[in-house]
Write a protein that holds these residues in place. Structure first.
Motif, PDB file in Angstrom:
ATOM      1  N   MET A 101     -51.623  -2.546   3.158  1.00  0.00           N
ATOM      2  CA  MET A 101     -52.503  -3.645   3.591  1.00  0.00           C
ATOM      3  C   MET A 101     -52.296  -4.337   4.846  1.00  0.00           C
ATOM      4  N   PHE A 124     -53.410  -7.715   6.924  1.00  0.00           N
ATOM      5  CA  PHE A 124     -54.150  -9.044   6.537  1.00  0.00           C
ATOM      6  C   PHE A 124     -54.811  -9.968   7.679  1.00  0.00           C
ATOM      7  N   ASN A 132     -49.037 -11.059   9.238  1.00  0.00           N
ATOM      8  CA  ASN A 132     -48.075 -11.340   8.297  1.00  0.00           C
ATOM      9  C   ASN A 132     -46.979 -10.329   8.575  1.00  0.00           C
ATOM     10  N   LEU A 133     -46.466 -10.357  10.128  1.00  0.00           N
ATOM     11  CA  LEU A 133     -45.071  -9.673  10.361  1.00  0.00           C
ATOM     12  C   LEU A 133     -44.089 -10.478  10.104  1.00  0.00           C
ATOM     13  N   TYR A 134     -42.929  -9.800  10.048  1.00  0.00           N
ATOM     14  CA  TYR A 134     -41.883 -10.340   9.657  1.00  0.00           C
ATOM     15  C   TYR A 134     -41.303 -11.134  10.784  1.00  0.00           C
ATOM     16  N   ALA A 135     -41.377 -12.447  10.746  1.00  0.00           N
ATOM     17  CA  ALA A 135     -41.043 -13.512  11.806  1.00  0.00           C
ATOM     18  C   ALA A 135     -39.748 -13.372  12.264  1.00  0.00           C
ATOM     19  N   ASN A 136     -38.896 -12.914  11.389  1.00  0.00           N
ATOM     20  CA  ASN A 136     -37.256 -12.800  11.848  1.00  0.00           C
ATOM     21  C   ASN A 136     -37.005 -11.252  12.228  1.00  0.00           C
ATOM     22  N   LYS A 137     -37.764 -10.459  12.312  1.00  0.00           N
ATOM     23  CA  LYS A 137     -37.521  -9.058  12.813  1.00  0.00           C
ATOM     24  C   LYS A 137     -38.201  -8.764  13.968  1.00  0.00           C
ATOM     25  N   LEU A 153     -38.408  -1.140   8.763  1.00  0.00           N
ATOM     26  CA  LEU A 153     -37.589  -1.829   7.478  1.00  0.00           C
ATOM     27  C   LEU A 153     -38.063  -1.149   5.989  1.00  0.00           C
ATOM     28  N   ALA A 154     -39.297  -1.252   5.802  1.00  0.00           N
ATOM     29  CA  ALA A 154     -39.784  -0.761   4.482  1.00  0.00           C
ATOM     30  C   ALA A 154     -39.586   1.045   4.392  1.00  0.00           C
ATOM     31  N   LEU A 172     -35.796   1.118   3.563  1.00  0.00           N
ATOM     32  CA  LEU A 172     -35.410   0.474   2.471  1.00  0.00           C
ATOM     33  C   LEU A 172     -36.267   1.323   1.028  1.00  0.00           C
ATOM     34  N   VAL A 173     -37.448   1.450   1.517  1.00  0.00           N
ATOM     35  CA  VAL A 173     -38.140   1.963   0.256  1.00  0.00           C
ATOM     36  C   VAL A 173     -38.055   3.620   0.143  1.00  0.00           C
ATOM     37  N   ARG A 204     -47.081  -0.825  11.109  1.00  0.00           N
ATOM     38  CA  ARG A 204     -46.213  -0.783   9.970  1.00  0.00           C
ATOM     39  C   ARG A 204     -46.832  -0.370   8.732  1.00  0.00           C
ATOM     40  N   SER A 205     -48.081  -0.595   8.492  1.00  0.00           N
ATOM     41  CA  SER A 205     -48.522   0.034   7.331  1.00  0.00           C
ATOM     42  C   SER A 205     -48.679   1.723   7.209  1.00  0.00           C
TER      43      SER A 205
END
Lengths: 218, 244
Positions: free
Chosen positions: B83, B85, B89-94, B102-103, B106-107, B151-152
């Motif tokens: 998705m 947006f 909604n990007l990860y502000a801390n990365k 990241l995903a 991890l996933v 990222r998606s």
């Protein structure tokens, strides 16, 4: 003037500084333990787990609304009645940890809530599960925002250790009392020295906190 | 099997009837654009597709998984359905690179070397390879949105949902984002559901247009037919207000 010089003799000062060391040790251990426990409780409350979050919420509210002194009494005088005997240092650490965990849990919960909702939605939509989103995305941002309130909580904790004089924890305030109990004319010099010691320690911590906060922000 | 299938779907926010008897099929590889006035339920509808919003009635099958069933593993679903947006909604801390890596790490447990290689290729594709080590806040909105798309894509999804991806952008940033979306749409295996106000994009890229108002689907038509000759008066009115 004379009594100031006498009051701040090397023997007295060493006695006080050893007390300040105990204040410091008790505070540091308590803040570390309550940081972990408070985080767990705060996260549970944030997650809204059925029943569990309610129970945790109730306990946090209960503790937050009790005087710390009463909690210290409980750990030192009431726990032995059910067979748990703790020395003064451990009692103080347990009481402080219980009290500060409740405070920190609220800081942690509101810290996570303050992270924009889109961060969680972005992470979930990206395929992360809730715990991964919490650990890799929400908490790092939340803790960054929490530095100022956590530092001020730490400062109050250091000040509050003086309450443990009541169960005779030999920390710095207790030791000052011991000195002026033997020599009443040292009472003002001792109060003044206590004020200086607490101020220097806490002001240094606040400044350090501010520095870390600015470093993290940039 | 359709990629996305709504059957008589209902959604409420308390008393408010947000989605009303939604029936919609999106086939694999299709690009479908959702149009409609604000408050018509477009965003709510698209957010039900990956389970960000729950549904209260009917059936919703996405990638063979039943979203009406509370036991459905939303995480598994979201691996395949990305998705994008309105507010990125990007990860502000990365960093940008970490946002993309990241995903998959991890996933999908993609190994570090190929993860990085793929992330850099994607950054190249969205023309932002030189920004890899910056943080999202250092980038413009348009750049952030291109990163969000990358990222998606790093998850190699079967379907992508776009929830007003250009609405928060400065006008001069819009085209860069639309260009990437157009390229994705040309990939015949990617299913795309897009909520947008970009009529040019809809005309050019969409296979079908869905027109919504008041939580209902009023029209579901092939793109050309929708723009040339919409059957619904509300759709005609909407187009006359937007298309200049």
């Amino acid at each position: 003037m004379q009594e100031f010089l006498q009051a701040y003799s090397w023997i007295n000062m060493r006695f006080l500084l050893n007390g300040l060391w105990i204040t410091g040790i008790v505070s540091v251990i308590s803040i570390l333990l309550s940081f972990v426990l408070g985080s767990v409780l705060g996260i549970i409350r944030y997650m809204g787990v059925k029943y569990l979050s309610r129970i945790v919420g109730f306990l946090i509210d209960l503790i937050r609304n009790l005087p710390l002194l009463l909690i210290i009494f409980f750990t030192y005088f009431a726990l032995p009645k059910i067979g748990i005997h703790l020395n003064v240092i451990t009692s103080t650490i347990v009481a402080m940890t219980v009290f500060e965990s409740a405070m920190l849990a609220e800081i942690v919960r509101s810290g996570i809530k303050a992270v924009p909702k889109g961060q969680l939605e972005g992470a979930l939509s990206n395929g992360l599960n809730f715990y991964q989103a919490l650990w890799y995305v929400l908490l790092p941002q939340a803790y960054k925002k929490m530095i100022p309130p956590i530092v001020s909580q730490f400062v109050s904790l250091i000040k509050d250790t003086s309450l443990a004089t009541i169960i005779m924890l030999p920390e710095v305030t207790f030791r000052a009392q011991t000195i002026y109990a033997q020599q009443p004319k040292f009472i003002i010099p001792m109060f003044l020295m206590l004020a200086i010691m607490y101020f220097v320690l806490n002001f240094a911590i606040s400044r350090l906190g501010g520095y870390i906060d600015r470093r993290m922000a940039s | 099997m359709s990629m996305i299938e709504f059957k008589d779907v209902e959604k409420y926010y308390g008393e408010f009837h947000a989605l009303h008897d939604i029936n919609l099929k999106v086939e694999k590889g299709e690009t479908v654009v959702l149009l409609g006035p604000s408050g018509s339920g477009k965003s709510t509808l698209i957010r039900t597709v990956n389970g960000l919003e729950s549904i209260e009635g009917g059936q919703l099958i996405v990638n063979n998984q039943d979203l009406a069933n509370p036991k459905t593993d939303l995480n598994r679903l979201r691996k395949d359905v990305g998705m994008v947006f309105q507010h990125f909604n990007l990860y502000a801390n990365k960093t940008i690179l970490e946002n993309i890596m990241l995903a998959p790490r991890l996933v999908l447990h993609r190994d570090e070397t190929s993860n990085k290689k793929m992330a850099m290729e994607l950054l190249d594709r969205v023309d932002l390879a030189d920004q890899a080590n910056k943080y999202p806040s250092q980038l413009s909105g348009g750049q952030q949105q291109r990163i969000a798309i990358a990222r998606s894509l790093a998850m190699e999804p079967k379907a992508l949902l776009f929830d007003e991806p250009t609405s928060a952008l400065d006008p001069e940033m819009v085209n860069g984002v639309l260009k990437i979306m157009r390229e994705i749409a040309q990939d015949s295996s990617m299913t795309m559901l897009v909520v947008t106000h970009e009529m040019g994009f809809a005309k050019q890229v969409a296979d079908r247009v869905i027109f919504m108002a008041d939580g209902k689907i009023l029209e579901d038509a092939p793109t050309e037919q929708f723009f040339e000759n919409p059957s619904e008066p509300r759709a005609r009115q909407f187009l006359s207000q937007i298309v200049h």
